[in-house]
Design a protein around this motif. Structure first.
Motif, mmCIF file in Angstrom:
data_model
loop_
_atom_site.group_PDB
_atom_site.id
_atom_site.type_symbol
_atom_site.label_atom_id
_atom_site.label_comp_id
_atom_site.label_asym_id
_atom_site.label_seq_id
_atom_site.Cartn_x
_atom_site.Cartn_y
_atom_site.Cartn_z
ATOM 1 N N TYR A 35 66.235 74.057 45.995
ATOM 2 C CA TYR A 35 66.915 74.605 47.264
ATOM 3 C C TYR A 35 66.230 76.081 47.543
ATOM 4 O O TYR A 35 65.898 76.266 48.675
ATOM 5 N N ASN A 69 69.563 72.791 55.432
ATOM 6 C CA ASN A 69 70.030 72.122 54.094
ATOM 7 C C ASN A 69 69.983 73.182 52.941
ATOM 8 O O ASN A 69 70.532 73.060 51.967
ATOM 9 N N PHE A 122 84.245 62.938 51.538
ATOM 10 C CA PHE A 122 83.543 61.597 51.397
ATOM 11 C C PHE A 122 81.920 61.728 51.050
ATOM 12 O O PHE A 122 81.494 62.595 52.081
ATOM 13 N N GLY A 123 81.292 61.482 50.214
ATOM 14 C CA GLY A 123 79.909 61.775 49.910
ATOM 15 C C GLY A 123 79.651 63.120 49.346
ATOM 16 O O GLY A 123 80.649 63.621 48.638
ATOM 17 N N SER A 124 78.643 63.724 49.704
ATOM 18 C CA SER A 124 78.331 65.020 49.112
ATOM 19 C C SER A 124 78.900 66.204 50.019
ATOM 20 O O SER A 124 78.950 66.320 51.085
ATOM 21 N N ASN A 143 77.509 67.905 52.702
ATOM 22 C CA ASN A 143 76.276 68.245 52.137
ATOM 23 C C ASN A 143 76.080 69.668 51.936
ATOM 24 O O ASN A 143 76.929 70.208 50.797
ATOM 25 N N TRP A 165 79.261 67.754 45.228
ATOM 26 C CA TRP A 165 77.853 66.673 44.990
ATOM 27 C C TRP A 165 78.063 66.058 43.666
ATOM 28 O O TRP A 165 78.688 66.675 42.629
ATOM 29 N N GLU A 166 77.955 64.774 43.607
ATOM 30 C CA GLU A 166 77.833 64.335 42.205
ATOM 31 C C GLU A 166 77.184 64.933 41.204
ATOM 32 O O GLU A 166 77.360 64.646 40.020
ATOM 33 N N ASN B 66 84.395 53.520 55.721
ATOM 34 C CA ASN B 66 83.665 54.044 54.595
ATOM 35 C C ASN B 66 83.685 53.072 53.458
ATOM 36 O O ASN B 66 82.760 52.745 52.750
ATOM 37 N N GLN B 70 80.778 50.381 52.108
ATOM 38 C CA GLN B 70 80.208 50.621 50.865
ATOM 39 C C GLN B 70 80.488 49.328 50.178
ATOM 40 O O GLN B 70 79.631 49.036 49.163
ATOM 41 N N PHE B 119 69.107 63.553 52.923
ATOM 42 C CA PHE B 119 69.468 64.646 52.267
ATOM 43 C C PHE B 119 71.113 64.288 51.895
ATOM 44 O O PHE B 119 72.104 64.042 52.921
ATOM 45 N N GLY B 120 71.593 64.427 50.732
ATOM 46 C CA GLY B 120 72.829 64.115 50.404
ATOM 47 C C GLY B 120 73.073 62.621 50.157
ATOM 48 O O GLY B 120 71.992 62.179 49.660
ATOM 49 N N SER B 121 74.208 62.190 50.246
ATOM 50 C CA SER B 121 74.603 60.791 49.743
ATOM 51 C C SER B 121 73.815 59.807 51.057
ATOM 52 O O SER B 121 74.149 60.246 52.057
ATOM 53 N N ASN B 141 75.906 58.802 53.618
ATOM 54 C CA ASN B 141 77.102 58.274 53.049
ATOM 55 C C ASN B 141 77.385 56.880 53.205
ATOM 56 O O ASN B 141 76.514 55.910 52.607
ATOM 57 N N ALA B 142 77.923 56.118 53.915
ATOM 58 C CA ALA B 142 78.556 54.782 53.731
ATOM 59 C C ALA B 142 77.770 54.088 54.879
ATOM 60 O O ALA B 142 77.611 52.809 55.327
ATOM 61 N N TRP B 159 72.752 57.555 46.651
ATOM 62 C CA TRP B 159 73.925 58.669 46.154
ATOM 63 C C TRP B 159 73.373 58.905 44.795
ATOM 64 O O TRP B 159 72.806 58.055 44.222
#
Lengths: 199, 191
Positions: A35, A69, A122-124, A143, A165-166, B66, B70, B119-121, B141-142, B159
């Motif tokens: 980053y 980002n 949900f997600g990052s 994000n 974030w995972e 979602n 998924q 970027f991201g999931s 995401n989804a 992801w």
């Protein structure tokens, strides 16, 4: 002047067993470094080069998405490393405790709401404890967005954040985000959260 | 209706060393399973209680979308792998890819870029529109191209849970290995 990846303020294994050394090393040396490098590359030669990161984030809607980002990623991880520490107080004390009680009713209520924000993102993304004037609110962002950004739904000064974030937890906790978030409370540096609230 | 988790169409260790058994145990046994379980719980008492997955993906919002998307995305993702894959497209799909992207390598390069820069999931997709035109799209995401009336042909899950145990932050290394277990016969069947 380019932004610099600061050293962690403690050893990679300092937050064991809650956050493992391998996760900390990759998270700091690879993700946070990327980053930082990407932000510097994106800013080079632009009018924003040399601006403080807070100023860039406050006007982020005028910036290309690469700066949103990576600027968010740079700032958020700086905060994340500092609001954690080994062996800190288990709960907020003093003035911060009073504000948390006034804003949420109790530490327990705060914790439940903060955990819910972290688990339902949900997600990052991130869950935040945000200073708005003399009180505190909880929010989450997708994000690498954060509450300093002019486009954030809930704006203010972040004083505590948890990275969901995972990459923040997958090596140790895999799909068990709730276990990671519960473990996180053991390493919160409440002195630093207080400092940010008063700052 | 109640949805069930489809079994993997190959042994859990069939994609080693490119995608590990441990990754698949979590990805299929925990993540994909959780989306199925969550969806079944969320649709109870809603207009989607007896809907099929396509209807859910096209019309639902929030948690039902979602989890429904998924469920679809992961089934679609796992189905395209094989321990003994056809390593290149042939026939009409090969012609369509060359017609659109120039060469198979040029397509892969563009797809890899889409996977690396989501970027991201999210997901990278090869899709076909109503008149048969191919293109590469990214979803976060989804997100699922079915919602936009596009026919998905091939997808890469970016992801972090899809690759973090095997590759950590090295998403491009994961995408490179993903091609080694991609069964183009399955993709031709979707085309």
């Amino acid at each position: 002047m380019a932004f610099v990846l600061k050293q962690l303020p403690y050893a990679f294994n300092a937050l064991e067993p809650y956050i493992d050394a391998q996760t900390m090393e990759i998270h700091h040396d690879k993700h946070h470094a990327a980053y930082t490098n990407n932000l510097n590359a994106a800013l080079q030669g632009t009018a924003s080069e040399g601006q403080p990161i807070e100023e860039i984030l406050a006007n982020i809607s005028a910036q290309p998405v690469v700066i949103r980002n990576n600027g968010g990623g740079f700032y958020n991880h700086n905060l994340f490393w500092e609001i954690m520490a080994p062996g800190g107080a288990k709960q907020p004390e003093g003035d911060l405790k009073k504000v948390i009680d006034a804003s949420f009713g109790s530490y327990q209520n705060f914790k439940e709401a903060f955990t819910k924000a972290a688990l339902t993102r949900f997600g990052s993304g991130w869950a935040w404890l945000v200073k708005q004037g003399d009180s505190l609110v909880i929010s989450s962002t997708p994000n690498q967005d954060n509450p300093l950004m002019d486009l954030a739904e809930v704006k203010g000064v972040p004083v505590l954040g948890v990275d969901v974030w995972e990459h923040a937890y997958y090596l140790k906790y895999q799909n068990r985000r709730p276990d990671y978030v519960e473990a996180f409370y053991n390493v919160v540096n409440w002195d630093e959260v207080t400092r940010r609230f008063k700052g | 209706m109640s949805f069930t988790l489809p079994a993997l169409p190959f042994a859990i260790d069939a994609l080693e060393p490119f995608i590990s058994a441990r990754t698949l145990e979590f990805h299929h046994g925990k993540h994909h399973q959780a989306y199925v379980t969550n969806l079944n719980n969320l649709i109870v008492g809603t207009e989607f209680e007896n809907a099929d997955l396509e209807t859910i993906i096209k019309k639902a919002e929030g948690g039902i979308f979602n989890n429904g998307a998924q469920v679809f995305n992961h089934t679609f993702y796992f189905e395209q792998f094989s321990a003994t894959p056809a390593t290149e497209p042939s026939g009409a799909l090969k012609a369509a890819i060359e017609n659109t992207f120039g060469t198979l390598d040029a397509f892969k390069e563009a797809f890899n870029k889409a996977a690396a820069t989501q970027f991201g999931s999210g997901w990278a997709w090869l899709v076909q529109d109503a008149v048969g035109k191919l293109s590469i799209v990214q979803t976060s995401n989804a997100g699922c191209p079915v919602r936009d009336n596009l026919t998905p042909l091939l997808t890469c899950d970016v992801w972090e849970h899809a690759y973090y145990l095997d590759k950590q932050n090295l998403r491009p290394a994961y995408v490179a290995d993903f091609w080694k277990v991609m069964d183009w016969k399955t993709i031709e069947g979707r085309f």
